[in-house]
Design an enzyme around this catalytic site. Structure first.
Site, PDB file in Angstrom:
ATOM      1  N   THR A   1       0.698  -1.363   0.108  1.00  9.31           N
ATOM      2  CA  THR A   1       0.104  -0.024   0.006  1.00  9.31           C
ATOM      3  C   THR A   1       0.821   1.219   0.026  1.00  9.31           C
ATOM      4  O   THR A   1       0.753   2.267  -0.677  1.00  9.31           O
ATOM      5  CB  THR A   1      -0.992  -0.051   1.198  1.00  9.31           C
TER       6      THR A   1
ATOM      7  N   TYR B   1     -12.911  -3.039   1.540  1.00  4.49           N
ATOM      8  CA  TYR B   1     -14.399  -2.394   1.094  1.00  4.49           C
ATOM      9  C   TYR B   1     -15.620  -3.333   1.233  1.00  4.49           C
ATOM     10  O   TYR B   1     -16.571  -2.797   1.907  1.00  4.49           O
ATOM     11  CB  TYR B   1     -14.114  -2.072  -0.210  1.00  4.49           C
TER      12      TYR B   1
ATOM     13  N   TYR C   1      -2.034 -10.193   5.914  1.00 11.97           N
ATOM     14  CA  TYR C   1      -2.008  -8.722   6.099  1.00 11.97           C
ATOM     15  C   TYR C   1      -3.113  -8.226   6.782  1.00 11.97           C
ATOM     16  O   TYR C   1      -4.188  -7.971   5.983  1.00 11.97           O
ATOM     17  CB  TYR C   1      -1.286  -7.879   4.947  1.00 11.97           C
TER      18      TYR C   1
ATOM     19  N   ARG D   1      -7.331   0.391   7.040  1.00 10.65           N
ATOM     20  CA  ARG D   1      -7.313   0.651   5.735  1.00 10.65           C
ATOM     21  C   ARG D   1      -8.759  -0.429   4.882  1.00 10.65           C
ATOM     22  O   ARG D   1      -9.467   0.158   4.133  1.00 10.65           O
ATOM     23  CB  ARG D   1      -6.168   0.334   4.923  1.00 10.65           C
TER      24      ARG D   1
ATOM     25  N   LYS E   1       1.299 -10.278   8.827  1.00  4.43           N
ATOM     26  CA  LYS E   1       1.645  -8.726   9.100  1.00  4.43           C
ATOM     27  C   LYS E   1       0.468  -7.975   9.893  1.00  4.43           C
ATOM     28  O   LYS E   1      -0.595  -8.213   9.381  1.00  4.43           O
ATOM     29  CB  LYS E   1       1.961  -8.106   7.971  1.00  4.43           C
TER      30      LYS E   1
ATOM     31  N   ILE F   1       7.303  -5.002   9.419  1.00  2.00           N
ATOM     32  CA  ILE F   1       7.434  -4.365   7.965  1.00  2.00           C
ATOM     33  C   ILE F   1       7.206  -2.855   8.204  1.00  2.00           C
ATOM     34  O   ILE F   1       5.970  -2.476   8.425  1.00  2.00           O
ATOM     35  CB  ILE F   1       6.500  -5.231   6.849  1.00  2.00           C
TER      36      ILE F   1
END
Length: 292
Positions: free
Chosen positions: A46, A109, A135, A140, A164, A206
């Protein structure tokens, strides 16, 4: 997957004034982070503004990164979407033979149920020719992947090797660390929380900050993993102001402002991301000038 312990860096995508990819700056960035001591790089995450990159650009960036890294450190490739079939197709067709692993963000979303998230990752793991890193970044995606779902995937799906975790929920993080299978890596996705998460038993980070602060951030993680927490704590507090400024308005706007001040890349974005405000830019400029 021991090669993915320590510091990974989620690379930005540098752009020129015309918003085309700045290949010279990307090469400079790759050399900067590797020379700074990071353990691996993550391309097309991202932070790389992937939602604004075309399929052809993503392929070009991936191949360029493999070439310029030149096996100095492992390369992880980000491939994720809310369309499971599209992710599967990309995994089956992308040239991933040089990738150490694939980092795949939870579907965003559409806000699927936990069972939907499980089946999404199960399909991805089956299709992927490389090991898969989960992840979780609910800020987000709009949906948290619970500890129970993460642990179910870790225990039941063979090709899933790491997580992650960027929920910011320390209780959730500790539950995953406590009950994960042997060999499954839990990796921080929150720069500012990395030190306490490493103290709880995470295997690395990360990082966004390591794009610019590669040497100090990598050393912080290295010393923490060696249980030298007094030294790691000193580095954490040295970087704390930068963490606050970097994420004050937007990622990657904050880290690109640092990189611009440091002469590594231009402060150029593709909409809808825009540069940080003039007020924040002034604070970042002072932060860079005062950092030793």
């Amino acid at each position: 997957m021991e090669q993915l312990r320590g510091t990974g860096v989620a690379l930005v995508t540098p752009f020129k004034a015309d918003e085309s990819i700045d290949w010279n700056a990307l090469e400079k960035l790759i050399d900067h982070v590797i020379n700074g001591g990071v353990n691996y790089v993550v391309s097309l995450g991202t932070t790389g503004e992937t939602p604004t990159l075309s399929a052809e650009e993503k392929l070009d960036i991936m191949q360029f990164t493999f070439e310029k890294v030149n096996k100095r450190v492992p390369v992880v490739i980000g491939i994720g979407d809310y369309n499971t079939r599209d992710v599967v197709k990309r995994l089956e067709t992308c040239p991933l033979d040089q990738a150490a692993a694939v980092l795949s963000v939870a579907p965003y979303y559409s806000k699927p149920s936990q069972e939907g998230i499980f089946q999404h990752y199960q399909a991805i793991a089956k299709a992927s020719p490389r090991p898969v890193i989960l992840y979780n970044v609910p800020g987000r995606t709009g949906r948290n992947m619970t500890a129970a779902t993460t642990l179910r995937l870790a225990h039941e799906v063979e090709n899933i090797v790491a997580m992650k975790e960027a929920s910011g929920d320390m209780m959730q993080c500790m539950q995953i660390i406590k009950d994960k299978p042997a060999g499954f890596l839990v990796i921080s996705g929150d720069d500012a929380l990395a030190l306490p998460q490493l103290a709880c038993g995470m295997d690395g980070v990360i990082s966004v900050a390591a794009n610019y602060f590669a040497a100090d951030f990598a050393e912080m993680v290295k010393t923490a993993l060696a249980n030298n927490f007094p030294a790691a704590r000193n580095l954490h507090y040295k970087l704390q102001e930068a963490f606050d400024l970097m994420f004050a308005e937007n990622n990657p706007a904050g880290i690109k402002s640092y990189l611009h001040q440091g002469g590594i890349c231009e402060n150029i974005f593709r909409l809808p991301v825009v540069p940080v405000s003039k007020e924040l830019e002034a604070k970042i400029k002072a932060s860079v000038a005062g950092f030793k």
